[in-house]
Design an enzyme around this catalytic site. Structure first.
Site: not given
Ligand code: SF4
Length: 511
Positions: A296, A324, A326, A422-424
């Site tokens: 990304c 993770h 990233e 999935s971290s987010n």
């Molecule tokens: S969640 Fe990850 S992949 Fe999605 S915009 Fe943010 S940084 Fe990019």
């Protein structure tokens, strides 16, 4: 509230269900098991009688044995009907995934799919014709029995007693029946839990939710690579952290690997949205692999900041979670100049050569409130500490956290669509919990435990940036199978971010 009515065509089926309910100590007042009789005529007569002077039972379950049409069903497996059809009438059972998940957690082998109701025992050789309608199992009563539900919540559970290779009239009839009845008995308590979850609900949909621009781009990159280079295309690590996305791309010809050592020489390989360290790029170059980078652009920006701070002589504290992908990729940009900081306590362990040259960066998917307490601790210890030019926590993470906070305040329960890695998505669960609402991460409706829904009238639904939008639709549809659902979008922001494709894929070959 009326008890759940469970229709069992045969005496042995009714008895298996009653034994299962008794063993689980389900009170008779909650579930009534009715023997409705063998075959469609008796089933229709029972349904007509049941609805003659009243609106019917309100919620209905059909439980019994059935025949398999699908080759991947075995004797003793359980089929939960997604819909039932007798050829003229089709009745949908939208809550099937919820019950199927519950039965799997009870230890049963379960498949969800259409069930056909026929008016006589099917003979050897007739299975394929019925299977061609899409049905995975067959019985003789479910469609007419479901008429008594009159559009209310209804489920059908059939334990498989015979298969095309193990027909109903065979030396194995008795053993097949006993195995199926054992499964039926084991399934019975889940019917009571399903009934306890029935009820009308309001559903609050957090918006924005689901795919962000970086995830859309990464998926498109794999799809275009497959189109341009042909299958297989190798992808280092999961392209995005979502089980459904990965399974869909695998079906299309992508092969996911953990390391480049698993990629054959000369193959095409895509780097995932989470980014890679320079070491991985160097290895790919050494092996002459054709690479496409789906990192990304917002992750790539953090990599660039890490390089810049490190070359200016800073100790770079990367706020993030160990392990993770990233974080591993970003740390790899300048391993000697960087330190991972996971908590306020870790700030005390930072040992810069020059306390005036400390910088901090962040994983893009952190919870904003969690990260800001660490930034405060860094600033307290190193007043000259400097951060990124603009926030590293990306717009998509920030918006989804704001949206989940907005629905959590109004909800009895929050469901977050997303995968466990999935971290987010995990941060969305934590954000909802910090707002005081119980929250669970689910990959799809089958992960929702029926006990979570009992007595819950407002459900909030959010979705991580890697969770496909269709999953939210599936969850809402499944909840709709438990009673009327009113949905409301709670919009905290609108998103219009788009990222361009890598140059390798912009240059399409001429046809
Ligand atoms: S969640 Fe990850 S992949 Fe999605 S915009 Fe943010 S940084 Fe990019």
């Amino acid at each position: 509230m009326k008890p759940l009515t469970v229709c069992a065509p045969l005496r042995v089926e009714a008895s298996a269900l009653r034994r299962g309910l008794r063993a689980a100590r389900i009170p008779d007042a909650e579930v009534r098991v009715v023997r409705t009789g063998y075959g469609p005529a008796r089933a229709a007569a029972w349904a007509a009688q049941e609805t003659k002077d009243s609106p019917g039972p309100g919620m209905l379950a059909v439980g019994g044995v059935g025949g398999a049409l699908s080759a991947d069903l075995s004797v003793g497996d359980v089929v939960v009907a997604s819909r039932v059809s007798d050829g003229s009438v089709t009745i949908e059972c939208p809550s099937a995934p919820l019950l199927a998940g519950e039965l799997r957690r009870a230890g049963l082998r379960v498949k969800t799919g259409p069930v056909a109701t026929v008016d006589r025992l099917i003979r050897q050789g007739e299975h394929a014709k019925l299977a061609a309608t899409g049905a995975i199992a067959v019985d003789m009563e479910s469609a007419p029995l479901l008429a008594a539900a009159a559009g209310g919540p209804a489920v059908v559970v059939r334990a498989i007693s015979d298969t095309p290779g193990h027909p109903i009239v065979s030396p194995r009839t008795v053993s097949g029946g006993i195995t199926a009845l054992r499964s039926l008995r084991q399934a019975a308590p889940a019917l009571a839990r399903w009934a306890a979850a029935v009820g009308p609900r309001q559903v609050l949909l957090a918006s924005p939710r689901s795919f962000c621009a970086g995830v859309e781009r990464a998926i498109e990159i794999v799809e275009l690579a497959l189109e341009q280079y042909g299958a297989p295309v190798y992808v280092r690590k999961q392209i995005v952290h979502n089980a459904t996305v990965v399974a869909d791309l695998e079906r299309a010809g992508a092969i996911f690997v953990d390391e480049l050592s698993e990629v054959p020489d000369g193959a095409n390989v895509v780097f995932s949205a989470h980014g890679v360290s320079p070491d991985v790029r160097a290895e790919a170059a050494r092996r002459n692999l054709a690479t496409v980078d789906a990192t990304c652009p917002l992750v790539a920006k953090v990599h660039a900041e890490a390089r810049r701070f490190a070359s200016d002589g800073y100790l770079v504290a990367l706020i993030g979670h160990a392990g993770h992908e990233e974080v591993e990729g970003t740390l790899g940009e300048a391993p000697a100049a960087m330190a991972l900081v996971e908590s306020v306590a870790d700030v005390g362990a930072l040992r810069p050569a020059d306390s005036g040259k400390v910088a901090y960066l962040m994983q893009t998917t952190l919870a904003a409130d969690e990260a800001s307490s660490i930034v405060d601790a860094i600033a307290d210890r190193f007043p000259a500490a400097t951060g990124p030019g603009s926030d590293d926590i990306c717009y998509a993470t920030t918006n989804r956290q704001r949206a989940v906070r907005a629905i959590a305040a109004e909800s009895d329960l929050v469901l977050v669509a997303g995968s466990a890695n999935s971290s987010n998505s995990l941060r969305l669960v934590e954000t909802a919990e910090r707002a005081g609402t119980k929250a669970y991460l689910v990959d799809g409706p089958e992960d929702i435990q029926l006990g979570w829904l009992a007595g819950v009238s407002t459900v909030g639904i959010a979705a991580g940036a890697s969770a496909p939008p269709a999953i939210v639709g599936q969850i809402v549809a499944a909840l709709g199978g438990l009673g009327e659902v009113q949905t409301k979008d709670v919009v905290v922001a609108t998103e219009s971010v788009q990222f361009g494709l890598p140059k390798e894929l912009r240059q399409r070959p001429a046809n």
